[in-house]
Design a protein around this motif. Structure first.
Motif, PDB file in Angstrom:
ATOM      1  N   LEU A  52      31.870  44.002  48.968  1.00 10.47           N
ATOM      2  CA  LEU A  52      32.642  43.021  48.191  1.00 10.47           C
ATOM      3  C   LEU A  52      32.185  43.009  46.729  1.00 10.47           C
ATOM      4  N   VAL A  62      30.533  45.321  44.980  1.00  8.33           N
ATOM      5  CA  VAL A  62      30.851  46.582  44.288  1.00  8.33           C
ATOM      6  C   VAL A  62      32.347  46.631  43.957  1.00  8.33           C
ATOM      7  N   THR A  63      33.159  46.210  44.919  1.00  7.79           N
ATOM      8  CA  THR A  63      34.619  46.223  44.698  1.00  7.79           C
ATOM      9  C   THR A  63      34.996  45.308  43.536  1.00  7.79           C
ATOM     10  N   PHE A  67      34.175  46.914  40.220  1.00  8.42           N
ATOM     11  CA  PHE A  67      35.161  47.910  39.781  1.00  8.42           C
ATOM     12  C   PHE A  67      36.468  47.244  39.355  1.00  8.42           C
ATOM     13  N   MET A  68      36.889  46.235  40.127  1.00  4.48           N
ATOM     14  CA  MET A  68      38.129  45.531  39.772  1.00  4.48           C
ATOM     15  C   MET A  68      37.967  44.872  38.399  1.00  4.48           C
ATOM     16  N   ILE A  78      38.242  47.462  35.543  1.00  8.18           N
ATOM     17  CA  ILE A  78      39.632  47.874  35.286  1.00  8.18           C
ATOM     18  C   ILE A  78      40.392  46.743  34.586  1.00  8.18           C
ATOM     19  N   ALA A  79      40.196  45.514  35.087  1.00 12.38           N
ATOM     20  CA  ALA A  79      40.885  44.369  34.469  1.00 12.38           C
ATOM     21  C   ALA A  79      40.446  44.208  33.016  1.00 12.38           C
ATOM     22  N   TYR A 129      39.454  46.448  30.976  1.00 11.31           N
ATOM     23  CA  TYR A 129      40.058  47.507  30.158  1.00 11.31           C
ATOM     24  C   TYR A 129      41.480  47.119  29.728  1.00 11.31           C
ATOM     25  N   PHE A 130      42.217  46.546  30.674  1.00 11.66           N
ATOM     26  CA  PHE A 130      43.580  46.090  30.353  1.00 11.66           C
ATOM     27  C   PHE A 130      43.546  44.920  29.366  1.00 11.66           C
ATOM     28  N   ALA A 185      41.307  44.219  27.184  1.00 14.09           N
ATOM     29  CA  ALA A 185      40.938  44.725  25.850  1.00 14.09           C
ATOM     30  C   ALA A 185      42.142  45.384  25.179  1.00 14.09           C
ATOM     31  N   ALA A 186      42.919  46.149  25.963  1.00 12.13           N
ATOM     32  CA  ALA A 186      44.086  46.838  25.393  1.00 12.13           C
ATOM     33  C   ALA A 186      45.135  45.830  24.936  1.00 12.13           C
ATOM     34  N   VAL A 187      45.343  44.791  25.730  1.00 13.74           N
ATOM     35  CA  VAL A 187      46.326  43.762  25.367  1.00 13.74           C
ATOM     36  C   VAL A 187      45.866  43.050  24.097  1.00 13.74           C
ATOM     37  N   ALA A 195      44.052  44.237  21.796  1.00 14.16           N
ATOM     38  CA  ALA A 195      44.094  45.155  20.648  1.00 14.16           C
ATOM     39  C   ALA A 195      45.526  45.540  20.293  1.00 14.16           C
ATOM     40  N   SER A 196      46.519  44.912  20.950  1.00 13.28           N
ATOM     41  CA  SER A 196      47.901  45.353  20.710  1.00 13.28           C
ATOM     42  C   SER A 196      48.349  45.057  19.278  1.00 13.28           C
TER      43      SER A 196
END
Lengths: 479, 172
Positions: free
Chosen positions: B6, B8-9, B12-13, B16-17, B19-20, B22-24, B26-27
């Protein structure tokens, strides 16, 4: 696009999304009822619980596939002329299938799960009749035939316009010296790949469905249970994944409208779709990791391919969207926010999926609530978010611009509800709570009740998305 | 083990979240000059290398291996709609116990749960096949056998019990 010169696929897609939106809403309500029952908040007879579970599974998979199909048809229609009658035949067969499935479940009492795992449809322990199971199976077959017609039309048009399957899959760019500017648009590549693997998936599904049907009518016609299980999970895996791969086309087509930057077919994109085409068809043994009689190589393949399947998703789809978003000055409204959420949710959901695809982990997590945990992330925060995003975009002219007011509230409610609801599944799975149990023990009530509370938020937000869409459709018709 | 999975999962989740997010965020930032293709290649190679290590480490000893040594205790378990038939009432701590799992009707799934409610091991019960799974019990006590494959309206009622006992008790 001016409504007066709207293409025919537009009205078909709009109607489909309305139907599917209502089905999704109803299925979410059934899901909420199940979690509330498990939490002892309401009482349901187990037979009814399992009927609801069967309807919820079949209904959500069907609605996801239907929304994916509407999205693909709508956007492929921008590039090739599709025969409208085929779509209506597809939709008619789909609705006929829904009637047969619902009749089998709620009139005949069929509650054998959406996966119709052989030989359960025929051996119900007296809970339902063979004719109820046959009605359910015939419903699937009707939907399958509709999909085959649909893909035949899409496939033949793409093949004839883009220079065969290899041209439509952008193989000259992926594996040769083709230039990106000569490659077909992303929608075409995605549509071609999905058409191929989902056609194969449905044909295999039809074969095991027909075998089950014959077994129902003539029990002496036995099917090898392990073969049937392999075929069932091959079909089930391919079919539900196809719905996400069809829905992501909405991201390729709609997000550029919000940024002014086109989404182009690059070499990485073309390679990734060819990889998906292969991986999606050979990954299914990860559903059979607890069948120790399966050949070891197949189980090893299931584990390895599960992991590899994450690479096109994370390193191409997710990575490309994130790169694309940076500095894009994207305009946020309900549609763009839900579409980006759809890719993010899908990507995040790959982590629990891949980890459960490891044999040693699967031994402890398989068929616990961990499993619905991962695929509810894929669906609630992935495919369904994309579908709701597409719906919001379809009626955007009739809506306020920007992500403000109730749109903003509903979006965050949906995200919070979806995250909390699915997280409770993962935590419950880690606590060894089995999936698909109508009755839970008191030690599990707390997790179930928290999940039900978050689930209620999801249903509320979805009610807003669907009713707003219906209102938007009404407004655009009257204007 | 489940708790580690749990954590570790979720890690990782979270990555990934993040990263998204940060991208939003930086839009509306200025366009970046970073070479993203090179970054993508690095990401793919890193994922492949990480995957290769995890694959080898997790499959080095085969998770479904079943011992055939003389100290193995064999238990035959058969699933019926909706009960388990188990041919032993108790098994010893610390010895390899091999479950031969059959079904008399539809597909079931056998799950062995320890006294704390933690799932220890499972395998499916397939019509026409015998799935074999091994487990070495570390603690004594009353263990439950549950069904982990949906098998009809009595699925949740398929709960049986057996005892895991210390070796001395078994000898007696």
């Amino acid at each position: 696009m001016n409504a007066a010169i709207e293409k025919p696929e537009s009205s078909a897609a709009k109607l489909t999304m309305l139907l599917a939106g209502v089905v999704i809403l109803l299925m979410m309500a059934l899901g909420l009822i199940m979690r509330a029952t498990q939490g002892n908040l309401i009482q349901l007879d187990p037979a009814l619980f399992y009927q609801i579970m069967t309807a919820h599974g079949a209904g959500m998979v069907g609605a996801a596939a239907l929304t994916g199909a509407a999205i693909l048809w709508y956007f492929v229609g921008r590039y090739v002329e599709l025969i409208e009658g085929i779509y209506w035949a597809f939709l008619g067969l789909f609705l006929l299938g829904v009637v047969l499935i619902l009749g089998g479940i709620f009139i005949g009492g069929y509650g054998g799960g959406w996966t119709f795992l052989f030989p359960l449809p025929a051996i119900s322990g007296g809970a339902w009749t063979s004719s109820a199971a046959a009605s359910f199976i015939l419903g699937y077959i009707s939907i399958g035939v509709g999909f085959l017609l649909y893909y035949l039309e899409v496939g033949r048009k793409l093949i004839s316009k883009y220079g065969g399957i290899s041209g439509a899959l952008a193989w000259p760019l992926a594996f040769g010296s083709g230039k990106p500017e000569d490659a077909p648009p992303p929608t075409i590549v995605a549509a071609m790949a999905t058409t191929i693997f989902n056609t194969i998936g449905i044909v295999v599904g039809a074969a095991v469905l027909i075998s089950s049907l014959v077994n129902l009518l003539m029990p002496e016609f036995a099917v090898n249970a392990l073969l049937a299980k392999n075929m069932t999970y091959f079909f089930g895996h391919v079919f539900i994944n196809a719905s996400i791969y069809m829905a992501v086309i909405a991201v390729y087509e709609i997000i550029p409208e919000y940024t002014g930057k086109p989404w182009k077919t690059s070499r990485a994109f073309a390679l990734s779709w060819s990889a998906i085409l292969l991986l999606v068809m050979i990954v299914y043994p990860h559903h059979l990791l607890q069948d120790t009689v399966m050949p070891a190589w197949a189980l090893v393949m299931g584990q390895i391919i599960s992991y590899l399947s994450g690479i096109p998703l994370l390193a191409v789809t997710a990575f490309s969207l994130c790169v694309y978003l940076r500095g894009s000055n994207i305009r946020w409204d309900l549609a763009s926010a839900l579409l980006v959420l759809g890719v993010a949710g899908w990507s995040v959901g790959s982590a629990p999926a891949i980890i459960d695809g490891m044999i040693s982990v699967n031994k402890l997590m398989h068929n616990t609530l961990w499993v619905p945990g991962h695929f509810h992330i894929y669906l609630i925060l992935g495919e369904v978010a994309m579908a709701f995003g597409f719906m919001a975009w379809l009626v955007k002219d009739a809506r306020a611009t920007g992500l403000a007011g109730m749109d903003r509230v509903a979006f965050w409610l949906y995200l919070l509800g979806g995250a909390g609801f699915t997280l409770m599944f993962l935590i419950s799975g880690a606590l060894s709570i089995p999936r698909r149990w109508a009755v839970h023990v008191p030690e599990w009530f707390l997790q179930d009740r928290i999940a039900a509370a978050f689930g209620a938020l999801v249903v509320l937000a979805a009610l807003f998305f669907v009713s707003n869409y219906a209102r938007g459709l009404g407004k655009s018709r009257s204007s | 083990m489940q708790l580690t999975v749990l954590v570790v999962t979720l890690l990782f989740m979270g990555i990934i979240a993040a990263y998204f997010i940060a991208a939003v965020q930086a839009s509306d930032a200025p366009q970046s000059e970073i070479n993203f293709d090179a970054r993508r290649s690095r990401l793919i190679w890193s994922l492949l290398a990480f995957g290769a290590v995890v694959t080898v480490a997790s499959l080095w000893s085969w998770p479904h291996a079943v011992r055939t040594t003389s100290d193995v205790v064999t238990v035959n378990a058969t699933g019926y709609q909706w009960y388990w038939e188990i041919d032993k009432e108790s098994v010893p701590v610390g010895k390899p116990v091999v479950f031969n799992v059959h079904t008399a009707d539809v597909t079931h799934g056998i799950g062995i749960v320890d006294p704390n409610g933690r799932l220890l091991v499972q395998t499916q019960a397939m019509p026409g096949y015998v799935n074999r799974v091994e487990h070495v019990f570390e603690t004594a006590g009353l263990h439950k056998v549950i069904c982990l494959e949906f098998c009809g309206i009595g699925h949740h009622d398929m709960v049986s019990e057996f005892n895991v006992v210390s070796k001395q008790v078994v000898r007696r």
